[in-house]
Design an enzyme around this catalytic site. Structure first.
Site, PDB file in Angstrom:
ATOM      1  CD  GLU A  88      20.530  33.559  28.116  1.00  0.00           C
ATOM      2  OE1 GLU A  88      20.455  34.151  27.031  1.00  0.00           O
ATOM      3  OE2 GLU A  88      20.288  32.360  28.259  1.00  0.00           O
ATOM      4  CB  CYS A 334      26.068  30.342  26.535  1.00  0.00           C
ATOM      5  SG  CYS A 334      26.988  29.232  27.534  1.00  0.00           S
TER       6      CYS A 334
HETATM    7  N1  SAH Z   1      33.378  33.003  27.911  1.00  0.00           N
HETATM    8  C1  SAH Z   1      33.575  31.947  28.862  1.00  0.00           C
HETATM    9  C2  SAH Z   1      32.281  31.488  29.515  1.00  0.00           C
HETATM   10  C3  SAH Z   1      31.339  30.930  28.514  1.00  0.00           C
HETATM   11  S1  SAH Z   1      30.125  29.776  28.767  1.00  0.00           S
HETATM   12  C4  SAH Z   1      34.260  30.778  28.181  1.00  0.00           C
HETATM   13  O1  SAH Z   1      34.414  30.815  26.991  1.00  0.00           O
HETATM   14  O2  SAH Z   1      34.667  29.859  28.868  1.00  0.00           O
HETATM   15  C5  SAH Z   1      30.637  28.359  29.507  1.00  0.00           C
HETATM   16  C6  SAH Z   1      30.960  27.177  28.590  1.00  0.00           C
HETATM   17  O3  SAH Z   1      29.912  26.797  27.685  1.00  0.00           O
HETATM   18  C7  SAH Z   1      32.175  27.433  27.743  1.00  0.00           C
HETATM   19  O4  SAH Z   1      33.015  26.338  27.853  1.00  0.00           O
HETATM   20  C8  SAH Z   1      31.586  27.544  26.357  1.00  0.00           C
HETATM   21  O5  SAH Z   1      32.554  27.272  25.384  1.00  0.00           O
HETATM   22  C9  SAH Z   1      30.489  26.538  26.424  1.00  0.00           C
HETATM   23  N2  SAH Z   1      29.438  26.658  25.408  1.00  0.00           N
HETATM   24  C10 SAH Z   1      28.977  27.761  24.782  1.00  0.00           C
HETATM   25  N3  SAH Z   1      28.014  27.449  23.917  1.00  0.00           N
HETATM   26  C11 SAH Z   1      27.832  26.114  24.014  1.00  0.00           C
HETATM   27  C12 SAH Z   1      26.957  25.197  23.372  1.00  0.00           C
HETATM   28  N4  SAH Z   1      26.091  25.600  22.468  1.00  0.00           N
HETATM   29  N5  SAH Z   1      27.055  23.896  23.704  1.00  0.00           N
HETATM   30  C13 SAH Z   1      27.931  23.481  24.634  1.00  0.00           C
HETATM   31  N6  SAH Z   1      28.785  24.292  25.273  1.00  0.00           N
HETATM   32  C14 SAH Z   1      28.740  25.599  24.965  1.00  0.00           C
END
Ligand code: SAH
Length: 354
Positions: A88, A334
């Site tokens: 996605e 995500c």
């Molecule tokens: N693997 C990478 C990219 C992930 S997504 C990383 O960990 O940075 C990008 C951001 O969204 C990351 O900071 C992740 O921790 C955050 N994230 C994931 N799920 C989330 C959620 N449910 N609510 C808020 N932020 C979230």
């Protein structure tokens, strides 16, 4: 699965075209067509070259399966890959342009407790061409060309940990910034990592001047381990060391992501501890209120609490912003859309999700 032609850079594509006995200008034609987001079969090269390519390469390795439009204009896409996997992505409109969020892996193996991408672990890495393909497909769908792009900025913040798929991600970054292609400047690209320290250090030497973003989400190692298993491998102090090295080598400020989770990381003491940790460092903090995920029991904080946290950081002299949450009505967080799709569809049949 056949090979992916979009994995090749211009030099590799030129070598392939020469190998097939075709004139060099065919390579340029082919590269341009691919970068416009066209299927191989839709690019005007000779029939002989086309059929030779189609024998070995996927005609269209990344297809848009479905589009969802949020009330705030955010668009969410489900893509299908040649092997039937689903990924996605999101396109967000801002005053300065459109930012596309791309996935780097099918699923993720980092296991963060708040994240939907990692619910079923990692299925596989995406190739460079499959990461690029998401952008080319969306740019084309939105009516963009190579000169007048509809995707102007990229964040590697979809499913997957970019540094867990290091080589493909770096190759993608070189392809997407390449002058003959869609040519999105590295300065308009943000890469987010959960803090894989060796890869952060390695990346500092790649000479790709993008915005390095690190998911911190906690102020002590002990608390970080509660929500991010990767904290068992690398400490916050090692992460800060890698960030300092990144700045030293590139001269570029770095960014921390901090998702506010009720009862976990957002008391005043946390804000003060975060400020103490980061004060004086060439960095910026992006606060985001947790996007609640159905399968997880973690809760978000109110807007008021989020602003209070921001206020403490600002008062302490730490540069910070509270990010707007976009597209939450269409599963903005995500991996939410894919997770929902997988729940409702046992086969990747392309049926409607909603
Ligand atoms: N693997 C990478 C990219 C992930 S997504 C990383 O960990 O940075 C990008 C951001 O969204 C990351 O900071 C992740 O921790 C955050 N994230 C994931 N799920 C989330 C959620 N449910 N609510 C808020 N932020 C979230």
């Amino acid at each position: 699965m056949k090979k992916i032609l979009q994995d090749l850079n211009f030099e590799e594509l030129s070598a392939l075209v020469a190998e097939k006995g075709e004139k060099p200008y065919r390579a340029k034609q082919l590269f341009e067509g691919l970068m416009q987001g066209k299927a191989i079969s839709a690019i005007p090269v000779s029939a002989a070259l086309k059929s030779a390519l189609l024998e070995a390469y996927e005609d269209e390795p990344v297809k848009i399966l479905n589009t969802f439009v949020s009330a705030d204009g955010t668009k969410k896409f489900l893509f299908s890959l040649a092997d039937g996997n689903i990924i996605e992505g999101v396109l967000m409109s801002y005053k300065y342009g459109n930012t596309q969020c791309v996935s780097t892996q099918v699923g993720c193996r980092m296991g963060c407790k708040f994240c939907a991408s990692t619910l079923n672990g990692r299925v596989r890495d995406l190739t460079a061409g499959e990461i690029l393909g998401q952008i080319l497909a969306v740019n084309r769908l939105e009516g963009g060309t190579l000169k007048d792009r509809k995707v102007t900025n990229i964040v590697l913040m979809g499913s997957g940990e970019p540094f867990d798929n290091y080589d493909n991600v770096v190759k993608f970054l070189r392809l997407v910034t390449h002058e003959g292609g869609i040519r999105i400047s590295a300065r308009n690209i943000s890469l987010s990592t959960c803090g894989l320290v060796p890869e952060m250090r390695k990346f500092a030497l790649e000479n790709i001047p993008l915005n390095l973003t690190v998911s911190l989400h906690a102020v002590t190692d002990e608390e970080r381990r509660r929500t991010m298993p990767i904290a068992n491998q690398y400490s916050i102090s090692e992460i800060l060391g890698a960030c300092a090295y990144y700045f030293e080598r590139t001269g570029r400020r770095y960014i921390f992501e901090y998702s506010l989770i009720a009862g976990e990381n957002c008391d005043e003491e946390h804000a003060l501890a975060l400020a103490a940790l980061l004060k004086g460092r060439p960095c910026h903090v992006n606060l985001i209120r947790l996007n609640e995920v159905e399968e997880r029991d973690l809760k978000s904080v109110s807007e008021k609490e989020a602003y209070r946290f921001l206020g403490v950081l600002e008062k302490q002299g730490v540069s910070a912003t509270l990010r707007r949450s976009m597209g939450s009505d269409i599963g903005g967080a995500c991996g939410q859309l894919r997770a929902r799709f997988l729940r409702k569809n046992h086969s990747a049949s392309g049926a409607d999700v909603e």
